[in-house]
Enzyme design. Structure first.
Site, PDB file in Angstrom:
ATOM      1  N   CYS A 270       0.801  -1.250   0.014  1.00 31.27           N
ATOM      2  CA  CYS A 270       0.128  -0.093   0.120  1.00 31.27           C
ATOM      3  C   CYS A 270       0.692   1.336  -0.060  1.00 31.27           C
ATOM      4  O   CYS A 270       0.561   2.294  -0.239  1.00 31.27           O
ATOM      5  CB  CYS A 270      -0.885   0.111   1.101  1.00 31.27           C
TER       6      CYS A 270
ATOM      7  N   ASN B  24     -10.129   0.019  -0.202  1.00 30.12           N
ATOM      8  CA  ASN B  24      -8.698   0.089  -0.045  1.00 30.12           C
ATOM      9  C   ASN B  24      -8.047  -0.364  -1.427  1.00 30.12           C
ATOM     10  O   ASN B  24      -8.166  -1.786  -1.753  1.00 30.12           O
ATOM     11  CB  ASN B  24      -8.044  -0.638   0.896  1.00 30.12           C
TER      12      ASN B  24
ATOM     13  N   HIS C 256      -3.147   7.502   1.832  1.00 31.48           N
ATOM     14  CA  HIS C 256      -3.610   5.983   1.386  1.00 31.48           C
ATOM     15  C   HIS C 256      -5.113   6.001   2.215  1.00 31.48           C
ATOM     16  O   HIS C 256      -5.328   6.241   3.046  1.00 31.48           O
ATOM     17  CB  HIS C 256      -2.725   5.265   2.025  1.00 31.48           C
TER      18      HIS C 256
HETATM   19  C1  LIG Z   1     -10.020  -4.273   9.926  1.00 33.10           C
HETATM   20  C2  LIG Z   1     -10.753  -3.255  10.880  1.00 33.10           C
HETATM   21  C3  LIG Z   1     -11.766  -2.427   9.891  1.00 33.10           C
HETATM   22  C4  LIG Z   1     -11.431  -3.919  11.706  1.00 33.10           C
HETATM   23  O1  LIG Z   1     -12.084  -2.755  12.790  1.00 33.10           O
HETATM   24  P1  LIG Z   1     -11.859  -3.296  14.214  1.00 33.10           P
HETATM   25  O2  LIG Z   1     -12.690  -2.024  14.705  1.00 33.10           O
HETATM   26  O3  LIG Z   1     -10.710  -3.391  14.444  1.00 33.10           O
HETATM   27  O4  LIG Z   1     -12.736  -4.345  14.518  1.00 33.10           O
HETATM   28  P2  LIG Z   1     -11.859  -5.822  15.106  1.00 33.10           P
HETATM   29  O5  LIG Z   1     -10.951  -6.187  14.384  1.00 33.10           O
HETATM   30  O6  LIG Z   1     -11.720  -5.447  16.419  1.00 33.10           O
HETATM   31  O7  LIG Z   1     -13.338  -6.619  15.168  1.00 33.10           O
HETATM   32  C5  LIG Z   1     -14.085  -6.529  15.971  1.00 33.10           C
HETATM   33  C6  LIG Z   1     -15.236  -7.499  15.820  1.00 33.10           C
HETATM   34  O8  LIG Z   1     -16.061  -7.376  14.413  1.00 33.10           O
HETATM   35  C7  LIG Z   1     -15.778  -8.735  13.803  1.00 33.10           C
HETATM   36  N1  LIG Z   1     -15.672  -8.389  12.475  1.00 33.10           N
HETATM   37  C8  LIG Z   1     -14.668  -8.195  11.592  1.00 33.10           C
HETATM   38  N2  LIG Z   1     -14.787  -8.313  10.452  1.00 33.10           N
HETATM   39  C9  LIG Z   1     -16.101  -8.014  10.354  1.00 33.10           C
HETATM   40  C10 LIG Z   1     -17.141  -7.785   9.201  1.00 33.10           C
HETATM   41  N3  LIG Z   1     -16.849  -7.520   7.890  1.00 33.10           N
HETATM   42  N4  LIG Z   1     -18.525  -7.753   9.563  1.00 33.10           N
HETATM   43  C11 LIG Z   1     -18.981  -7.968  10.729  1.00 33.10           C
HETATM   44  N5  LIG Z   1     -18.007  -7.983  11.795  1.00 33.10           N
HETATM   45  C12 LIG Z   1     -16.986  -8.397  11.633  1.00 33.10           C
HETATM   46  C13 LIG Z   1     -14.657  -9.313  14.424  1.00 33.10           C
HETATM   47  O9  LIG Z   1     -14.831 -10.686  14.249  1.00 33.10           O
HETATM   48  C14 LIG Z   1     -14.591  -8.969  15.686  1.00 33.10           C
HETATM   49  O10 LIG Z   1     -15.608  -9.939  16.461  1.00 33.10           O
HETATM   50  P3  LIG Z   1     -15.117 -10.347  17.856  1.00 33.10           P
HETATM   51  O11 LIG Z   1     -15.119  -8.929  18.869  1.00 33.10           O
HETATM   52  O12 LIG Z   1     -16.396 -11.199  18.296  1.00 33.10           O
HETATM   53  O13 LIG Z   1     -13.995 -11.211  17.837  1.00 33.10           O
HETATM   54  C15 LIG Z   1      -9.854  -2.290  11.198  1.00 33.10           C
HETATM   55  O14 LIG Z   1      -8.879  -2.989  12.142  1.00 33.10           O
HETATM   56  C16 LIG Z   1      -8.656  -1.780  10.218  1.00 33.10           C
HETATM   57  O15 LIG Z   1      -9.117  -1.071   9.375  1.00 33.10           O
HETATM   58  N6  LIG Z   1      -7.391  -1.998  10.509  1.00 33.10           N
HETATM   59  C17 LIG Z   1      -6.321  -1.697   9.419  1.00 33.10           C
HETATM   60  C18 LIG Z   1      -6.507  -2.297   8.259  1.00 33.10           C
HETATM   61  C19 LIG Z   1      -6.039  -1.589   6.954  1.00 33.10           C
HETATM   62  O16 LIG Z   1      -6.110  -0.630   6.882  1.00 33.10           O
HETATM   63  N7  LIG Z   1      -5.156  -2.312   6.298  1.00 33.10           N
HETATM   64  C20 LIG Z   1      -4.520  -2.085   5.103  1.00 33.10           C
HETATM   65  C21 LIG Z   1      -3.519  -1.229   5.662  1.00 33.10           C
HETATM   66  S1  LIG Z   1      -2.945  -0.863   4.021  1.00 33.10           S
END
Ligand SMILES: CC(C)(COP(=O)(O)OP(=O)(O)OC[C@H]1O[C@@H](n2cnc3c(N)ncnc32)[C@H](O)[C@@H]1OP(=O)(O)O)[C@@H](O)C(=O)NCCC(=O)NCCS
Length: 323
Positions: A114, A280, A250
């Site tokens: 990314c 993304n 980004h």
């Molecule tokens: C991935 C992301 C959106 C998840 O958001 P978050 O607030 O951190 O959520 P969590 O990972 O803590 O998950 C919370 C809950 O939602 C659930 N969950 C994950 N994806 C889900 C989806 N698509 N739909 C519903 N629930 C979902 C998880 O299983 C978790 O459940 P649990 O608490 O029972 O385990 C976030 O962490 C993020 O954006 N991270 C950076 C990712 C990124 O940008 N990567 C690329 C960089 S280049």
């Protein structure tokens, strides 16, 4: 006299097919509401059968050349940032070169996931200021839909396909931060974080593999490192956050974008945001956002623009430029 790498054209291409969040409700246990509130994403574009990273990239390159009023014959080099090349080799950049009918110069890919576009811009800048090329097409193009695990709700909802391109040209500047063009850059990587964001396939496995991510961990690194790198490149340019007209980050997650802007002391009115429409798109996200920001009248000639990105590696960095 100082040679500067100045943006003289910008363009983008998005596949026709738009996939709304609601469609994921039929594929995995998720909801439009969850995706919107946790990531800011509402829809993304998905490449059609037969469309590839290089075909997307060539379309974006044509748009940037048209914007600059230049032809492929006038370009010295193509640098294409991607981690989803059509084939293991040759580079997607040489495929774009062929599609553009360009039989001179040189073309190569840059792979920093990314952060790829920031790495590619920095490489193009170095080649221009050292006189190795006068006119360089810098492209970010990706087809992440092909490496997504469509059964993994924690990743499949976050990514999309697309491409953006800039034409950079050597121009004379005064050597001050009032010059047009790239003013400073800052690149970083730390291979210790490999396991929080990677693809579990490649030459060593004989498969293409799927994207794997510990989202929470990546999030934790992102805001911190993005604000740090933006501050570092501003410092190198002799500028401060107050001088910024536009941050073009980004586009991974609206909460990362907001958190980084806050750390820089900037309001969201100074941030170009496209994550809601594109998801993304990895290395394509910054040139896509630059192109959209330019087309809708946000980014104007003379504006100070800061781009910043982080991705697998981890690799991260930023570029300060005056449009
Ligand atoms: C991935 C992301 C959106 C998840 O958001 P978050 O607030 O951190 O959520 P969590 O990972 O803590 O998950 C919370 C809950 O939602 C659930 N969950 C994950 N994806 C889900 C989806 N698509 N739909 C519903 N629930 C979902 C998880 O299983 C978790 O459940 P649990 O608490 O029972 O385990 C976030 O962490 C993020 O954006 N991270 C950076 C990712 C990124 O940008 N990567 C690329 C960089 S280049």
């Amino acid at each position: 006299m100082t040679i500067r790498a100045v943006v003289t054209g910008v363009g983008h291409y998005l596949p026709e097919r738009v996939m709304e969040n609601a469609e994921f409700e039929k594929l995995v246990d998720t909801s439009d509401e969850w995706i919107r509130s946790r990531s800011g994403i509402e829809r993304r574009h998905i490449a059609a059968e037969g469309e590839t990273t290089s075909s997307l990239g060539a379309n974006a390159a044509r748009a940037a050349l048209a914007d600059a009023g230049k032809a492929a014959e006038e370009v010295d080099a193509i640098i294409l940032a991607t981690s989803t090349p059509d084939l293991t080799f040759p580079s997607a950049a040489t495929m774009v070169q062929r599609e553009l009918g360009m039989t001179h110069g040189f073309a190569f890919d840059v792979q920093a996931v990314c952060a790829g576009f920031v790495y590619a811009l920095t490489t193009a800048n170095a080649m221009i200021v050292t006189g190795q090329a006068k006119r360089v097409l810098v492209i970010g193009a990706e087809t992440f839909s092909r490496i997504i695990d469509w059964t993994d709700r924690t990743t499949c909802v976050l990514f999309g396909d697309g491409a953006g391109a800039l034409l950079l040209e050597a121009q004379e500047g005064e050597g001050s931060s009032a010059d047009r063009g790239i003013l400073a850059a800052d690149l970083n990587s730390d291979g210790r974080h490999r396991d929080i964001l990677y693809v579990d396939g490649g030459v060593s496995t004989g498969t293409t593999g799927h994207l794997r991510m510990e989202g929470r961990e990546v999030f934790r690194h992102a805001v911190e490192k993005l604000a740090q790198t933006a501050q570092m490149s501003l410092e190198k340019a002799g500028l401060t956050a107050e001088d910024i007209d536009w941050v073009v980050p980004h586009q991974a997650n609206i909460r990362i974008i907001q958190g980084t802007a806050k750390k820089l002391g900037l309001g969201m009115e100074k941030v170009v945001v496209t994550v809601q429409d594109h998801g993304n798109t990895s290395a394509a996200s910054i040139p896509l956002a630059l192109s959209v920001g330019r087309a809708n009248g946000q980014i104007r000639d003379g504006d100070l623009v800061v781009t910043e990105a982080i991705g697998g590696g981890l690799a991260w960095g930023s570029v300060v430029l005056r449009w």
